[in-house]
Design a protein around this motif. Sequence first.
Motif, PDB file in Angstrom:
ATOM      1  N   ILE A   1       0.827  -1.332  -0.197  1.00  0.00           N
ATOM      2  CA  ILE A   1      -0.116   0.060   0.064  1.00  0.00           C
ATOM      3  C   ILE A   1       0.905   1.067  -0.081  1.00  0.00           C
ATOM      4  O   ILE A   1       0.535   2.087  -0.586  1.00  0.00           O
ATOM      5  CB  ILE A   1      -1.000   0.076   1.346  1.00  0.00           C
ATOM      6  N   SER A   2       2.000   1.043   0.814  1.00  0.00           N
ATOM      7  CA  SER A   2       2.890   2.478   0.774  1.00  0.00           C
ATOM      8  C   SER A   2       3.580   2.691  -0.788  1.00  0.00           C
ATOM      9  O   SER A   2       3.264   3.842  -1.245  1.00  0.00           O
ATOM     10  CB  SER A   2       4.154   2.145   1.564  1.00  0.00           C
ATOM     11  N   ALA A   3       3.805   1.533  -1.273  1.00  0.00           N
ATOM     12  CA  ALA A   3       4.262   1.617  -2.809  1.00  0.00           C
ATOM     13  C   ALA A   3       3.048   2.205  -3.584  1.00  0.00           C
ATOM     14  O   ALA A   3       3.495   3.226  -4.542  1.00  0.00           O
ATOM     15  CB  ALA A   3       4.957   0.390  -3.380  1.00  0.00           C
ATOM     16  N   HIS A   4       2.026   1.846  -3.554  1.00  0.00           N
ATOM     17  CA  HIS A   4       0.625   2.485  -4.324  1.00  0.00           C
ATOM     18  C   HIS A   4       0.756   3.919  -4.114  1.00  0.00           C
ATOM     19  O   HIS A   4       0.237   4.451  -5.141  1.00  0.00           O
ATOM     20  CB  HIS A   4      -0.404   1.486  -3.878  1.00  0.00           C
ATOM     21  N   PHE A   5       0.663   4.304  -3.009  1.00  0.00           N
ATOM     22  CA  PHE A   5       0.466   5.784  -2.610  1.00  0.00           C
ATOM     23  C   PHE A   5       1.749   6.374  -2.673  1.00  0.00           C
ATOM     24  O   PHE A   5       1.706   7.516  -2.533  1.00  0.00           O
ATOM     25  CB  PHE A   5       0.160   5.796  -1.101  1.00  0.00           C
ATOM     26  N   GLY A   6       3.160   5.983  -3.138  1.00  0.00           N
ATOM     27  CA  GLY A   6       4.394   6.788  -3.096  1.00  0.00           C
ATOM     28  C   GLY A   6       4.736   6.877  -1.702  1.00  0.00           C
ATOM     29  O   GLY A   6       5.636   8.062  -1.741  1.00  0.00           O
ATOM     30  N   ILE A   7       4.561   6.072  -0.669  1.00  0.00           N
ATOM     31  CA  ILE A   7       5.077   6.571   0.530  1.00  0.00           C
ATOM     32  C   ILE A   7       6.529   5.852   0.881  1.00  0.00           C
ATOM     33  O   ILE A   7       6.449   4.439   0.708  1.00  0.00           O
ATOM     34  CB  ILE A   7       4.214   6.027   1.600  1.00  0.00           C
ATOM     35  N   THR A   8       7.621   6.667   1.138  1.00  0.00           N
ATOM     36  CA  THR A   8       8.740   5.933   1.451  1.00  0.00           C
ATOM     37  C   THR A   8       8.706   5.192   2.814  1.00  0.00           C
ATOM     38  O   THR A   8       7.921   5.404   3.773  1.00  0.00           O
ATOM     39  CB  THR A   8       9.561   6.987   1.623  1.00  0.00           C
ATOM     40  N   LEU A   9       9.398   3.921   2.489  1.00  0.00           N
ATOM     41  CA  LEU A   9       9.163   3.049   3.808  1.00  0.00           C
ATOM     42  C   LEU A   9      10.485   2.277   3.948  1.00  0.00           C
ATOM     43  O   LEU A   9      11.097   1.725   3.089  1.00  0.00           O
ATOM     44  CB  LEU A   9       7.853   2.046   3.668  1.00  0.00           C
ATOM     45  N   LYS A  10      10.823   1.918   5.253  1.00  0.00           N
ATOM     46  CA  LYS A  10      12.093   1.105   5.525  1.00  0.00           C
ATOM     47  C   LYS A  10      11.254   0.308   6.511  1.00  0.00           C
ATOM     48  O   LYS A  10      10.884   0.448   7.591  1.00  0.00           O
ATOM     49  CB  LYS A  10      12.874   1.866   6.696  1.00  0.00           C
ATOM     50  N   HIS A  11      10.661  -0.933   5.690  1.00  0.00           N
ATOM     51  CA  HIS A  11       9.925  -1.909   6.443  1.00  0.00           C
ATOM     52  C   HIS A  11      10.463  -2.382   7.696  1.00  0.00           C
ATOM     53  O   HIS A  11      11.649  -2.753   7.761  1.00  0.00           O
ATOM     54  CB  HIS A  11       9.288  -2.839   5.483  1.00  0.00           C
ATOM     55  N   HIS A  12       9.571  -2.712   8.596  1.00  0.00           N
ATOM     56  CA  HIS A  12       9.904  -3.188  10.033  1.00  0.00           C
ATOM     57  C   HIS A  12      10.910  -2.280  10.886  1.00  0.00           C
ATOM     58  O   HIS A  12      11.136  -2.739  11.901  1.00  0.00           O
ATOM     59  CB  HIS A  12      10.387  -4.546   9.761  1.00  0.00           C
ATOM     60  N   ASP A  13      11.047  -1.111  10.625  1.00  0.00           N
ATOM     61  CA  ASP A  13      11.432  -0.079  11.384  1.00  0.00           C
ATOM     62  C   ASP A  13      10.109   0.426  12.213  1.00  0.00           C
ATOM     63  O   ASP A  13       9.212   1.020  11.302  1.00  0.00           O
ATOM     64  CB  ASP A  13      12.208   0.880  10.650  1.00  0.00           C
ATOM     65  N   ALA A  14      10.083   0.296  13.439  1.00  0.00           N
ATOM     66  CA  ALA A  14       8.724   0.588  14.232  1.00  0.00           C
ATOM     67  C   ALA A  14       8.426   2.061  13.931  1.00  0.00           C
ATOM     68  O   ALA A  14       7.041   2.271  13.604  1.00  0.00           O
ATOM     69  CB  ALA A  14       8.973   0.416  15.556  1.00  0.00           C
ATOM     70  N   LEU A  15       9.311   3.168  13.964  1.00  0.00           N
ATOM     71  CA  LEU A  15       8.876   4.602  13.541  1.00  0.00           C
ATOM     72  C   LEU A  15       8.367   4.519  12.194  1.00  0.00           C
ATOM     73  O   LEU A  15       7.408   5.303  11.916  1.00  0.00           O
ATOM     74  CB  LEU A  15      10.084   5.372  13.876  1.00  0.00           C
ATOM     75  N   ASP A  16       9.081   3.954  11.183  1.00  0.00           N
ATOM     76  CA  ASP A  16       8.746   4.343   9.762  1.00  0.00           C
ATOM     77  C   ASP A  16       7.594   3.446   9.481  1.00  0.00           C
ATOM     78  O   ASP A  16       6.769   3.947   8.789  1.00  0.00           O
ATOM     79  CB  ASP A  16       9.945   3.597   9.023  1.00  0.00           C
ATOM     80  N   ASP A  17       7.450   2.477  10.101  1.00  0.00           N
ATOM     81  CA  ASP A  17       6.132   1.778   9.980  1.00  0.00           C
ATOM     82  C   ASP A  17       4.947   2.588  10.401  1.00  0.00           C
ATOM     83  O   ASP A  17       3.759   2.668   9.927  1.00  0.00           O
ATOM     84  CB  ASP A  17       5.909   0.311  10.558  1.00  0.00           C
ATOM     85  N   ALA A  18       5.024   2.956  11.687  1.00  0.00           N
ATOM     86  CA  ALA A  18       3.979   4.025  12.151  1.00  0.00           C
ATOM     87  C   ALA A  18       3.703   5.118  11.075  1.00  0.00           C
ATOM     88  O   ALA A  18       2.561   5.489  10.966  1.00  0.00           O
ATOM     89  CB  ALA A  18       4.243   4.424  13.596  1.00  0.00           C
ATOM     90  N   ARG A  19       4.935   5.624  10.877  1.00  0.00           N
ATOM     91  CA  ARG A  19       4.864   6.801   9.955  1.00  0.00           C
ATOM     92  C   ARG A  19       3.815   6.711   8.738  1.00  0.00           C
ATOM     93  O   ARG A  19       3.053   7.265   8.108  1.00  0.00           O
ATOM     94  CB  ARG A  19       6.098   7.296   9.593  1.00  0.00           C
ATOM     95  N   ALA A  20       4.417   5.371   8.170  1.00  0.00           N
ATOM     96  CA  ALA A  20       3.572   4.955   7.074  1.00  0.00           C
ATOM     97  C   ALA A  20       1.945   4.551   7.088  1.00  0.00           C
ATOM     98  O   ALA A  20       1.314   4.871   6.223  1.00  0.00           O
ATOM     99  CB  ALA A  20       4.255   3.416   6.269  1.00  0.00           C
ATOM    100  N   SER A  21       1.872   4.014   8.243  1.00  0.00           N
ATOM    101  CA  SER A  21       0.381   3.873   8.710  1.00  0.00           C
ATOM    102  C   SER A  21      -0.447   5.212   8.891  1.00  0.00           C
ATOM    103  O   SER A  21      -1.515   5.308   8.155  1.00  0.00           O
ATOM    104  CB  SER A  21       0.312   3.103  10.101  1.00  0.00           C
ATOM    105  N   ALA A  22       0.196   6.028   9.166  1.00  0.00           N
ATOM    106  CA  ALA A  22      -0.507   7.436   9.438  1.00  0.00           C
ATOM    107  C   ALA A  22      -0.459   8.107   8.147  1.00  0.00           C
ATOM    108  O   ALA A  22      -1.722   8.580   7.662  1.00  0.00           O
ATOM    109  CB  ALA A  22       0.450   8.328  10.230  1.00  0.00           C
ATOM    110  N   ALA A  23       0.439   7.910   6.988  1.00  0.00           N
ATOM    111  CA  ALA A  23       0.240   8.337   5.767  1.00  0.00           C
ATOM    112  C   ALA A  23      -0.847   7.683   4.955  1.00  0.00           C
ATOM    113  O   ALA A  23      -1.609   8.413   4.380  1.00  0.00           O
ATOM    114  CB  ALA A  23       1.511   8.207   4.890  1.00  0.00           C
TER     115      ALA A  23
END
Length: 224
Positions: free
Chosen positions: A132-154
Motif C-alpha cells: 500500500i505504501s508503494a501504491h501511494f508513493g510513501i517511502t518506507l523502511k519496512h519493519h522499522d517501528a517508527l517508519d512503519d507507524a509513519r507509513a500507517s499514518a500516511a
Amino acid sequence: MDFTAIDFETANSSRSSACALGLVQVRAGIITAEHDWLIDPQQRFDGMNIAIHGITPSMVRGKPTFHELWPTIEPLLQGEIVVAHNASFDMSVLRYCLDGASLTYPNFQYLCTYLLGKKILQDLPSHKLNVISAHFGITLKHHDALDDARASAAILLKLMEQEQQNDPLLLAGSQGYKSGKMYAGGYSAFSAPAKKPLKKQSAKAKTPVIKRTSTTVPHNTYEF
C-alpha cells in the motif's frame, strides 16, 4: 484529522516480547510529533525476528522495560484514535505487555489501515504495509517501528483523501467498520458487523404452493 499511529516489533513469537515501539501523532492532518523507543523485553530473541527487524539483544541492553516506559507512553494513547496496520497484532502486543506488567488498560478507540485498505483498494494484489505504501508513493523502511507507524499514518491520510472523509471514524463507518476499543478491564476488536445468516428453507417451503380462491390468483398468495 487527529489520530495517533503506532507500530510494535517483537523479540520472538510471544506477543509480550515488545522490543521496539514507534508512535506518530497527527493533528489537523499533519504529523506533529514522532517518538520511538527500544524496549528490553527481558525475553530471548529469535533469529527469525532479528532477521525481520534487525534489533538484537545487545541493542536493547540497558533500555527501559515496557513497565518502566509505560508512564511515558500512556498519555500519548489515552483518549486517542489509535491507528495501526494489522491492528489486531499491535493491539494484542499492547494488551499482553500490559497484562504481563499488571497495568491497567488505557481508554482509546482504534482503526486498522490493513482492513481499511483491503476494503477500499480492492484492485491491489496485496494489502501489506509495503504494498500500500508503494501504491501511494510513501517511502518506507519496512519493519522499522517508527517508519512503519509513519507509513500507517500516511496511508490513513491518503485513504481519507481518496474517500473525501475528514474524520477517521467516519471513514471506518463509511466502509462498514466499527472502531475497536480498549478500556479498563477489556477491549473490543475493529470489525465489520457480522452478516445475518440466511434462513434455511424447509423442505415443504422449497416447492411453491398456490392457494386458489378464484380463477385469478393474486400474487401475494404464493408461499415460499
